[in-house]
Design an enzyme around this catalytic site. Structure first.
Site, PDB file in Angstrom:
ATOM      1  N   ASN A 134      35.767  19.973  33.674  1.00 31.63           N
ATOM      2  CA  ASN A 134      36.380  21.250  33.313  1.00 31.63           C
ATOM      3  C   ASN A 134      36.845  21.165  31.868  1.00 31.63           C
ATOM      4  O   ASN A 134      37.107  20.075  31.370  1.00 31.63           O
ATOM      5  CB  ASN A 134      37.621  21.504  34.177  1.00 31.63           C
ATOM      6  N   ASP A 166      36.225  20.472  40.472  1.00 34.39           N
ATOM      7  CA  ASP A 166      36.245  20.775  41.906  1.00 34.39           C
ATOM      8  C   ASP A 166      35.169  20.003  42.666  1.00 34.39           C
ATOM      9  O   ASP A 166      35.340  19.675  43.818  1.00 34.39           O
ATOM     10  CB  ASP A 166      36.047  22.281  42.112  1.00 34.39           C
ATOM     11  N   LYS A 177      19.924   6.227  34.132  1.00 33.78           N
ATOM     12  CA  LYS A 177      19.782   7.558  33.542  1.00 33.78           C
ATOM     13  C   LYS A 177      18.585   8.307  34.161  1.00 33.78           C
ATOM     14  O   LYS A 177      17.479   7.746  34.225  1.00 33.78           O
ATOM     15  CB  LYS A 177      19.579   7.410  32.023  1.00 33.78           C
ATOM     16  N   ASP A 210      41.670  17.155  46.627  1.00 31.79           N
ATOM     17  CA  ASP A 210      42.649  17.976  45.918  1.00 31.79           C
ATOM     18  C   ASP A 210      43.938  17.167  45.785  1.00 31.79           C
ATOM     19  O   ASP A 210      44.633  16.918  46.778  1.00 31.79           O
ATOM     20  CB  ASP A 210      42.893  19.283  46.680  1.00 31.79           C
ATOM     21  N   ILE A 211      44.238  16.761  44.569  1.00 29.01           N
ATOM     22  CA  ILE A 211      45.368  15.847  44.341  1.00 29.01           C
ATOM     23  C   ILE A 211      46.693  16.553  44.622  1.00 29.01           C
ATOM     24  O   ILE A 211      47.567  16.020  45.304  1.00 29.01           O
ATOM     25  CB  ILE A 211      45.305  15.298  42.902  1.00 29.01           C
ATOM     26  N   PHE A 268      49.730  23.892  38.783  1.00 28.93           N
ATOM     27  CA  PHE A 268      49.375  24.893  37.789  1.00 28.93           C
ATOM     28  C   PHE A 268      48.260  25.768  38.350  1.00 28.93           C
ATOM     29  O   PHE A 268      47.460  25.306  39.159  1.00 28.93           O
ATOM     30  CB  PHE A 268      48.911  24.227  36.484  1.00 28.93           C
ATOM     31  N   LYS A 286      47.983  30.502  45.781  1.00 30.46           N
ATOM     32  CA  LYS A 286      47.731  29.071  45.560  1.00 30.46           C
ATOM     33  C   LYS A 286      48.917  28.237  46.016  1.00 30.46           C
ATOM     34  O   LYS A 286      48.759  27.168  46.588  1.00 30.46           O
ATOM     35  CB  LYS A 286      47.437  28.830  44.075  1.00 30.46           C
ATOM     36  N   LYS A 330      48.227  25.312  48.687  1.00 30.53           N
ATOM     37  CA  LYS A 330      48.362  23.897  48.299  1.00 30.53           C
ATOM     38  C   LYS A 330      49.581  23.254  48.951  1.00 30.53           C
ATOM     39  O   LYS A 330      49.662  22.045  49.048  1.00 30.53           O
ATOM     40  CB  LYS A 330      48.498  23.781  46.778  1.00 30.53           C
TER      41      LYS A 330
HETATM   42  O1  C5P Z   1      42.515  25.112  42.984  1.00 27.66           O
HETATM   43  P1  C5P Z   1      42.821  25.077  41.522  1.00 27.66           P
HETATM   44  O2  C5P Z   1      41.976  24.107  40.768  1.00 27.66           O
HETATM   45  O3  C5P Z   1      42.861  26.412  40.871  1.00 27.66           O
HETATM   46  O4  C5P Z   1      44.325  24.561  41.477  1.00 27.66           O
HETATM   47  C1  C5P Z   1      44.964  24.179  40.313  1.00 27.66           C
HETATM   48  C2  C5P Z   1      46.062  23.217  40.613  1.00 27.66           C
HETATM   49  O5  C5P Z   1      45.642  22.236  41.544  1.00 27.66           O
HETATM   50  C3  C5P Z   1      46.460  22.418  39.377  1.00 27.66           C
HETATM   51  O6  C5P Z   1      47.811  22.063  39.516  1.00 27.66           O
HETATM   52  C4  C5P Z   1      45.552  21.202  39.459  1.00 27.66           C
HETATM   53  O7  C5P Z   1      46.107  20.105  38.754  1.00 27.66           O
HETATM   54  C5  C5P Z   1      45.524  20.955  40.939  1.00 27.66           C
HETATM   55  N1  C5P Z   1      44.269  20.370  41.454  1.00 27.66           N
HETATM   56  C6  C5P Z   1      44.277  19.062  41.911  1.00 27.66           C
HETATM   57  N2  C5P Z   1      43.119  18.529  42.418  1.00 27.66           N
HETATM   58  C7  C5P Z   1      41.998  19.258  42.495  1.00 27.66           C
HETATM   59  C8  C5P Z   1      41.985  20.595  42.039  1.00 27.66           C
HETATM   60  C9  C5P Z   1      43.141  21.114  41.499  1.00 27.66           C
HETATM   61  O8  C5P Z   1      45.303  18.390  41.824  1.00 27.66           O
HETATM   62  N3  C5P Z   1      40.897  18.721  43.007  1.00 27.66           N
END
Ligand code: C5P
Length: 402
Positions: free
Chosen positions: A209, A277, A287, A305-306, A324, A338, A342
């Site tokens: 990203n 994602d 390669k 998703d952390i 965020f 969100k 989350k």
């Molecule tokens: O789902 P989205 O990417 O929009 O969510 C954003 C929030 O989730 C941010 O705080 C980002 O650091 C966290 N995030 C995460 N791990 C992921 C995707 C997003 O910690 N795989």
């Protein structure tokens, strides 16, 4: 409180020296007592008379003034203030500070200082981006010098880019925060994720990203300045480690998750990273060759998703988990959704729609979404947003017994 605090303002020799006059007024408006030291270069741009008229005090400028030195003036000056503020800090002055030179009154005072120092760099964009200046900045940060980053825009030299002295209002806010924040988060541990993640496709290609890491690094710096012990789990960026922050470098989302979990228990988690994602289901060892015909099929799988994992980590869950949400439309509504999905406590929703400066830029415009409602903050620098967030986090811990 900045009221009644003694600030020694060192005015370097750059065109932005004229702005230091306004800075003196704004600091005094807030009740600070300002003494000024005008370098020889600074005196090419403004006069001791104009400085003294605004500080209401004598302006120091000469290392070898017999009257001053009879009282060991340079030592006294470096001891008598609560904060030494260097504005503008030129590339030359920063280089001298980093090298520990003491050839004039300003550098002697800075070398003899036993009080905190905050610098506000200002220079041409190429000078700011020069590896020598970057090296010096790293040294100064490591030495514990606070930095109010220069702003981007039109420069006096006619070029455009980063290097303009930060807005006077932003410098005042940084100084105010410096006096307000001490120790409020002492004893608290924070983990901050920042930057992008790189998900390997093969040894040379990856998915990522867009993220400069600036907002996350600024938050790590503000939390550390507020007294917290900070672990910054960072994807690849070109940023320097903020003072008093422990950085753990990672590349992929998997590594970021593992390093984040390894930092638990923590009181605060702020997930600012722009985690990819998806990743390639299987990173190829060698390669991938172009066969001249069809592009290779890329089978993706979802990354962990952390933020969600930290929010739902049961007994190990940090007391305050903040995520965020970068949105281009329906910012608040999507941020609220969100927050629920989350399972975090707060969401900082920011506008990244085309035309905003958020992505890679220096400024940010955010809404803080909590269980109590929505706060829409005025647009600010990323450092300003970070300070405001650190302040809100401190207030949370003052109110909520943990
Ligand atoms: O789902 P989205 O990417 O929009 O969510 C954003 C929030 O989730 C941010 O705080 C980002 O650091 C966290 N995030 C995460 N791990 C992921 C995707 C997003 O910690 N795989």
């Amino acid at each position: 409180m900045i009221q009644n605090k003694r600030i020694l303002l060192i005015i370097g020799g750059g065109i932005a020296a004229y702005k230091s006059l306004d800075l003196i007024r704004r600091l005094r408006e807030q009740g600070a007592k300002v003494q000024a030291l005008l370098t020889a270069g600074g005196a090419e741009f403004i006069t001791p008379l104009s400085v003294s008229s605004l500080t209401g005090e004598k302006t120091y400028s000469d290392l070898f003034s017999l009257t001053d030195e009879a009282e060991m003036g340079h030592i006294r000056l470096s001891r008598e203030s609560d904060l030494i503020l260097v504005a503008p800090a030129t590339a030359d002055l920063m280089a001298k500070m980093a090298a520990g030179l003491a050839g004039d009154l300003a550098t002697t005072v800075l070398l003899a200082a036993n009080v905190p120092v905050m610098i506000c760099p200002s220079m041409n964009v190429e000078m700011w981006n020069h590896p020598a200046t970057k090296r010096n900045m790293n040294v100064l940060r490591k030495d514990g010098i606070q930095v109010v980053a220069p702003a981007a825009g039109d420069l006096a030299c006619g070029e455009v880019g980063q290097g303009r002295l930060a807005d006077v209002a932003d410098i005042v806010k940084a100084a105010q925060f410096f006096f307000d924040r001490p120790g409020m988060l002492t004893g608290k541990k924070a983990l901050v994720t920042a930057g992008p993640t790189y998900e390997a496709i093969d040894p040379v290609r990856y998915i990522a990203n867009r993220s400069s890491g600036k907002q996350g690094y600024a938050i790590a710096a503000a939390l550390a300045a507020t007294g917290a012990e900070v672990a910054l789990i960072s994807g690849p960026t070109s940023l320097a480690v903020p003072f008093n922050v422990h950085r753990i470098n990672v590349e992929s989302a998997d590594q970021m998750l593992e390093s984040s979990m390894a930092e638990l228990p923590a009181d605060i988690a702020v997930c600012v990273a722009a985690v990819a994602d998806w990743r390639a289901e299987k990173a190829v060892e060698h390669k991938i060759k172009k066969n001249g015909k069809n592009p290779p099929a890329l089978k993706l799988t979802t990354n962990p998703d952390i933020l969600q994992t930290l929010s739902k980590s049961g007994k190990m869950r940090p007391g305050l988990v903040i995520g965020f949400a970068a949105e281009t439309e329906n910012i608040v509504k999507n941020g609220q959704k969100k927050r629920g999905k989350k399972g975090c406590d707060w969401i900082v929703a920011n506008d990244v729609s085309p035309g905003t400066e958020t992505m890679g830029g220096a400024r940010n415009s955010v809404h803080l979404i909590t269980d109590k409602g929505i706060e829409s903050w005025p647009e600010d620098t990323k450092e300003g947003v970070a300070r405001a967030l650190a302040k809100r986090i401190s207030e949370y811990f003052q109110k909520e017994p943990v």
